[in-house]
Structures are given as structure tokens and as C-alpha cells.
Design a protein around this motif. Structure first.
Motif, mmCIF file in Angstrom:
data_model
loop_
_atom_site.group_PDB
_atom_site.id
_atom_site.type_symbol
_atom_site.label_atom_id
_atom_site.label_comp_id
_atom_site.label_asym_id
_atom_site.label_seq_id
_atom_site.Cartn_x
_atom_site.Cartn_y
_atom_site.Cartn_z
ATOM 1 N N TYR A 41 -4.677 3.404 -6.871
ATOM 2 C CA TYR A 41 -4.627 2.328 -5.888
ATOM 3 C C TYR A 41 -3.372 2.416 -5.025
ATOM 4 O O TYR A 41 -3.420 2.866 -3.893
ATOM 5 N N GLU A 42 -2.216 1.997 -5.542
ATOM 6 C CA GLU A 42 -0.976 2.042 -4.781
ATOM 7 C C GLU A 42 -0.007 3.061 -5.374
ATOM 8 O O GLU A 42 0.134 3.166 -6.592
ATOM 9 N N THR A 43 0.659 3.791 -4.500
ATOM 10 C CA THR A 43 1.722 4.718 -4.896
ATOM 11 C C THR A 43 2.811 4.636 -3.837
ATOM 12 O O THR A 43 2.599 5.063 -2.693
ATOM 13 N N TRP A 44 3.946 4.061 -4.186
ATOM 14 C CA TRP A 44 4.992 3.860 -3.184
ATOM 15 C C TRP A 44 6.383 3.927 -3.806
ATOM 16 O O TRP A 44 6.548 3.831 -5.024
ATOM 17 N N PHE A 45 7.366 4.105 -2.940
ATOM 18 C CA PHE A 45 8.764 4.127 -3.332
ATOM 19 C C PHE A 45 9.500 3.075 -2.515
ATOM 20 O O PHE A 45 9.354 3.013 -1.289
ATOM 21 N N GLN A 46 10.286 2.242 -3.192
ATOM 22 C CA GLN A 46 11.060 1.200 -2.521
ATOM 23 C C GLN A 46 12.551 1.403 -2.783
ATOM 24 O O GLN A 46 12.965 1.648 -3.910
ATOM 25 N N PHE A 47 13.332 1.282 -1.720
ATOM 26 C CA PHE A 47 14.773 1.482 -1.798
ATOM 27 C C PHE A 47 15.465 0.259 -1.210
ATOM 28 O O PHE A 47 15.237 -0.092 -0.045
ATOM 29 N N ASP A 48 16.275 -0.431 -2.018
ATOM 30 C CA ASP A 48 16.968 -1.649 -1.602
ATOM 31 C C ASP A 48 18.471 -1.407 -1.572
ATOM 32 O O ASP A 48 19.037 -0.799 -2.493
ATOM 33 N N ILE A 49 19.129 -1.911 -0.550
ATOM 34 C CA ILE A 49 20.582 -1.826 -0.439
ATOM 35 C C ILE A 49 21.130 -3.169 0.024
ATOM 36 O O ILE A 49 20.367 -4.092 0.345
ATOM 37 N N LEU A 50 22.456 -3.275 0.054
ATOM 38 C CA LEU A 50 23.138 -4.493 0.499
ATOM 39 C C LEU A 50 22.662 -5.704 -0.296
ATOM 40 O O LEU A 50 22.289 -6.733 0.271
ATOM 41 N N LYS A 51 22.659 -5.545 -1.633
ATOM 42 C CA LYS A 51 22.227 -6.615 -2.527
ATOM 43 C C LYS A 51 20.806 -7.073 -2.215
ATOM 44 O O LYS A 51 20.509 -8.275 -2.197
ATOM 45 N N GLU A 52 19.941 -6.106 -1.955
ATOM 46 C CA GLU A 52 18.514 -6.308 -1.687
ATOM 47 C C GLU A 52 18.243 -7.026 -0.366
ATOM 48 O O GLU A 52 17.130 -7.479 -0.129
ATOM 49 N N ARG A 53 19.248 -7.123 0.480
ATOM 50 C CA ARG A 53 19.014 -7.737 1.792
ATOM 51 C C ARG A 53 18.342 -6.778 2.766
ATOM 52 O O ARG A 53 17.748 -7.207 3.755
ATOM 53 N N LEU A 54 18.455 -5.483 2.498
ATOM 54 C CA LEU A 54 17.786 -4.483 3.320
ATOM 55 C C LEU A 54 16.908 -3.640 2.414
ATOM 56 O O LEU A 54 17.370 -3.097 1.414
ATOM 57 N N SER A 55 15.624 -3.541 2.762
ATOM 58 C CA SER A 55 14.668 -2.872 1.881
ATOM 59 C C SER A 55 13.752 -1.958 2.687
ATOM 60 O O SER A 55 13.275 -2.327 3.764
ATOM 61 N N PHE A 56 13.518 -0.746 2.128
ATOM 62 C CA PHE A 56 12.583 0.201 2.701
ATOM 63 C C PHE A 56 11.486 0.480 1.676
ATOM 64 O O PHE A 56 11.776 0.652 0.488
ATOM 65 N N LEU A 57 10.251 0.546 2.125
ATOM 66 C CA LEU A 57 9.130 0.873 1.253
ATOM 67 C C LEU A 57 8.276 1.916 1.949
ATOM 68 O O LEU A 57 7.872 1.739 3.103
ATOM 69 N N LEU A 58 7.997 3.012 1.251
ATOM 70 C CA LEU A 58 7.224 4.118 1.819
ATOM 71 C C LEU A 58 6.154 4.551 0.829
ATOM 72 O O LEU A 58 6.433 4.733 -0.355
ATOM 73 N N GLY A 59 4.931 4.704 1.303
ATOM 74 C CA GLY A 59 3.858 5.187 0.452
ATOM 75 C C GLY A 59 2.539 4.508 0.735
ATOM 76 O O GLY A 59 2.329 3.937 1.806
ATOM 77 N N MET A 60 1.630 4.571 -0.249
ATOM 78 C CA MET A 60 0.344 3.898 -0.159
ATOM 79 C C MET A 60 0.494 2.486 -0.701
ATOM 80 O O MET A 60 0.802 2.290 -1.871
ATOM 81 N N PHE A 61 0.326 1.471 0.153
ATOM 82 C CA PHE A 61 0.474 0.098 -0.308
ATOM 83 C C PHE A 61 -0.498 -0.820 0.416
ATOM 84 O O PHE A 61 -1.057 -0.486 1.464
ATOM 85 N N ASP A 62 -0.682 -1.986 -0.166
ATOM 86 C CA ASP A 62 -1.584 -3.027 0.325
ATOM 87 C C ASP A 62 -0.823 -3.888 1.331
ATOM 88 O O ASP A 62 0.184 -4.508 0.996
ATOM 89 N N ILE A 63 -1.290 -3.950 2.557
ATOM 90 C CA ILE A 63 -0.576 -4.698 3.576
ATOM 91 C C ILE A 63 -0.510 -6.187 3.255
ATOM 92 O O ILE A 63 0.438 -6.875 3.610
ATOM 93 N N ASN A 64 -1.493 -6.689 2.491
ATOM 94 C CA ASN A 64 -1.502 -8.112 2.155
ATOM 95 C C ASN A 64 -0.571 -8.443 1.000
ATOM 96 O O ASN A 64 -0.445 -9.605 0.614
ATOM 97 N N SER A 65 0.091 -7.432 0.421
ATOM 98 C CA SER A 65 1.152 -7.686 -0.537
ATOM 99 C C SER A 65 2.493 -7.882 0.162
ATOM 100 O O SER A 65 3.463 -8.301 -0.461
ATOM 101 N N GLU A 66 2.525 -7.589 1.469
ATOM 102 C CA GLU A 66 3.769 -7.687 2.234
ATOM 103 C C GLU A 66 3.656 -8.661 3.411
ATOM 104 O O GLU A 66 4.632 -9.298 3.780
ATOM 105 N N PHE A 67 2.474 -8.756 4.010
ATOM 106 C CA PHE A 67 2.273 -9.570 5.202
ATOM 107 C C PHE A 67 1.140 -10.574 4.963
ATOM 108 O O PHE A 67 0.222 -10.320 4.200
ATOM 109 N N TYR A 68 1.231 -11.703 5.667
ATOM 110 C CA TYR A 68 0.187 -12.735 5.614
ATOM 111 C C TYR A 68 0.030 -13.268 4.184
ATOM 112 O O TYR A 68 -1.075 -13.570 3.743
ATOM 113 N N VAL A 69 1.130 -13.385 3.446
ATOM 114 C CA VAL A 69 1.089 -13.808 2.047
ATOM 115 C C VAL A 69 1.374 -15.307 1.960
ATOM 116 O O VAL A 69 2.347 -15.795 2.514
#
Length: 358
Positions: A27-55
Motif C-alpha cells: 500500500y504505502e512506502t515512504w520516507f519522512q525526514f523532520d528537522i528543526l524540532k519537527e517544524r520542517l518535514s519532508f515526505l517522499l514515496g508512495m502515500f495516501d493524499i488523504n492522510s496529509e490533505f483534506y483531513v
């Protein structure tokens, strides 16, 4: 293999968030990288857009698909947006504080009609990209410790598929995501509230439904939509913070010349801790509605099909956590004008959902 309840009722928005064809696949395969005490976050891979937007977390208790993702967005691509059962390849950037900004670029078409239930990874210029942006305003909240022994916390995507019954030439689409409630929850101290404004845009080409009814069969580049979601805790028992009442809404519009649905909204309330003896139990009442676009309505009229303007679904549901492993949820829905089809009768749908989590 069970039967999708929407196949029986004929509704457009999708009665069940987890209805799908029987299959096994990653289903989902992704990598997430957080910096600045998790205030800045990058996520790359196969993911569900409704887990991030329109929630909308408050609405996660409901089983109707339209409470998870607005119909005007869920049906915006011919085979559905990149969500269950076909998440998409993409990159998401998030900058968060009390005001959170998120943006993402994703594969514009996560499957083809002949591969609807297979994973689809190809990036194609003709399929274009889906661009999303969202800004959220959230009240500050502190967390209390979980008020019962905690099992391993996890999150999964409960989803859905919805079926268009109006024309056989239109493909199945839909999807959605809801947060799993089976792990023991942390209780917010104080009244939580959140307001979100979002937008999306496809870069690919789409059939113009209005011009298609003339001799031109016009193709236009781009498809767009805007939406807003909101939720707020209205009341919380000071002596027993498990007891609380929250309200929610979401509303959106999309390009009426391209999409089957150009407007949708949903709203309702959830009472948590209604029975004190049960740690985690909720009752929810909600209403969701989808409006058929003028272009799609005209296209159907041209082939002799009459339509209703709106499909409306009302839902009452109750969910209780029996123990750390098992949850139980009876549900009642009433569908007005299912499928925008005046030939279909209003439908009463009753069901029970069980969840087992380890």
C-alpha cells in the motif's frame, strides 16, 4: 467475497470507507525526514493524499466515504485521486507551528482503467501532476497521559471506493482515509480547534463536459478545486476529560465544466465518552451532500437520462472499544436521491463494523 453496499443502493458518495475489490498488494512506502524540532518535514514515496490533505479528525468515526474526503475532490481524476486503494508517488513539504503550511506534488493518475486494482508507478507527461496546497490554523493544546494502559499505537488508512451508477462509460473512483481509533487515545486538555483552507490543481488535459455537448468536443488543460475544513471542541467535562462534544464541517467546489460533482459539503457532531464505564466510545451524527455539475447533468440529458441535483446522506453511528483488541460499531445511514438518479428510491442502510487490532 462480499458485495459493495453502494452496488446495491446505487449511491454516488460511497456508503463504506473500506469497500474495495478483493486483492493483495503493497500500500504505502515512504520516507519522512523532520528537522528543526519537527517544524520542517519532508515526505517522499508512495502515500495516501488523504492522510496529509483534506483531513478532518473529528469526522473519522463516520463510515460514509464522503466524510473522509469531499466528493468534489475524490472524483476529480477519471480513476480517482491518489488514495485508497491506489496511493500515488509524490513529495510533500510541511512547515508547522500554530499555523501549518503543506504543499505536495504527486502523480496525476495513479492507475489506468485496466489496472484499477494493481499498483501503478509510471510517471507520464500526458498524465500530468497533481499539485496540492493547504494552510491550517490550529489552537494550541497540551496532552494528558493516556488514562488507561496503552497498547502499541499505530495508524492505518481506512478507505473506500465509490461507484458511479449513472453511466457505464464512467469509471469507478473514490477513496478516502480515516484515522484508526483502536489504540487508546490521548485526551486534549482545553478546547481544540482547527480551520483549514486548501486547493488542488491538475496539469493534465481533461474533457470539457459542456463543450462536449456541442460539435467541438473541447479538451482543456487543467482541473482545479478549493476547499475548507474545520473542527472544534465545544465542551469538555473538567472532572472527566474523556467526555467531550466536538463539531466539524468541510466544504469544497471544483471546476464545473470538467467534473461530475462541482460542490459538496459535510457537517455534524461527535459526543465522546457518552457512557463513562467504557473508556473509548463515541456517538456521531452527520450529514453530507454532493451536487451534480451542470456539464455532467447536461451530458446525461443528451442521452435521455434525467437527474436529481443533489445526493444527500445522513448517518448516525456509535463506536465502542470493547477491549484493547476489539471495537464494535453499529451504523445507520439514509440516502436521499442515490446516484442523482430519480429512478432510484431513497435507501435505508444498516450495518455493523468490527475491528481487530494487535
Amino acid at each position: 467475497e462480499g458485495v459493495n453496499p453502494s452496488d446495491t443502493v446505487g449511491d454516488f458518495q460511497g456508503i463504506s470507507t473500506i469497500a474495495a475489490q478483493q486483492t493483495w498488494k503493497p500500500y504505502e512506502t515512504w520516507f519522512q525526514f523532520d528537522i528543526l524540532k519537527e517544524r520542517l518535514s519532508f515526505l517522499l514515496g508512495m502515500f495516501d493524499i488523504n492522510s496529509e490533505f483534506y483531513v478532518n479528525e473529528t469526522a473519522a468515526i463516520f463510515l460514509n466515504s464522503a466524510f473522509a474526503l469531499g466528493s468534489e475532490f475524490a472524483q476529480s481524476e477519471s480513476n480517482g485521486v491518489p488514495t485508497f486503494p491506489n496511493p500515488g508517488l509524490g513529495l510533500r513539504l510541511r512547515v508547522s507551528d500554530s499555523i501549518s503550511l503543506k504543499t505536495a506534488i504527486m502523480d496525476g493518475d495513479t492507475n489506468t482503467p485496466d489496472k484499477t486494482w494493481n499498483q501503478y508507478y509510471r510517471l507520464d507527461r500526458n498524465e500530468g501532476a497533481l499539485l496540492s496546497m493547504e494552510i491550517s490554523f490550529t489552537s494550541h493544546e497540551e496532552k494528558l497521559k493516556t488514562v488507561a494502559p496503552s497498547s502499541k499505537r499505530f495508524q492505518r488508512r481506512r478507505n473506500r471506493m465509490r461507484t458511479d451508477h449513472l453511466m457505464n462509460t464512467f469509471n469507478r473512483f473514490g477513496r478516502g482515509r480515516q484515522k484508526d481509533r483502536s489504540s487508546l487515545m490521548e485526551v486534549p486538555k482545553g478546547r481544540y480547534s482547527k480551520l483549514t483552507l486548501g486547493s488542488w490543481y491538475y496539469t493534465a488535459e481533461f474533457n470539457n463536459l459542456v463543450e462536449k455537448n456541442t460539435a467541438t468536443n473541447k479538451i482543456q488543460r487543467g482541473n482545479w478545486g478549493v476547499y475548507s475544513t474545520g473542527e472544534k471542541m465545544l465542551w469538555q467535562d473538567a472532572g472527566n476529560p474523556i467526555q467531550a462534544v466536538s463539531i466539524f464541517f468541510h466544504a469544497g467546489i471544483s471546476d464545473k465544466d470538467v467534473n461530475k460533482v462541482d460542490m459538496s459539503f459535510a457537517g455534524g457532531f461527535v459526543y465522546s465518552g457518552i457512557f463513562i464505564k467504557h473508556f473509548q466510545n463515541q456517538i456521531g451524527c452527520g450529514l453530507t451532500a454532493a451536487h451534480i455539475s451542470d456539464g455532467f447533468q447536461t451530458a446525461l440529458m443528451d442521452i435521455g437520462e434525467k437527474t436529481d441535483d443533489w445526493e444527500i446522506a445522513a448517518e448516525i453511528t456509535y463506536r465502542t472499544q470493547v477491549n484493547k483488541t476489539l471495537s464494535f460499531q453499529p451504523d445507520i445511514q439514509y440516502i436521499f436521491d442515490p446516484g442523482f438518479n430519480p429512478g432510484l428510491e431513497n435507501a435505508l442502510v444498516c450495518g455493523i463494523r468490527f475491528e481487530i487490532a494487535f
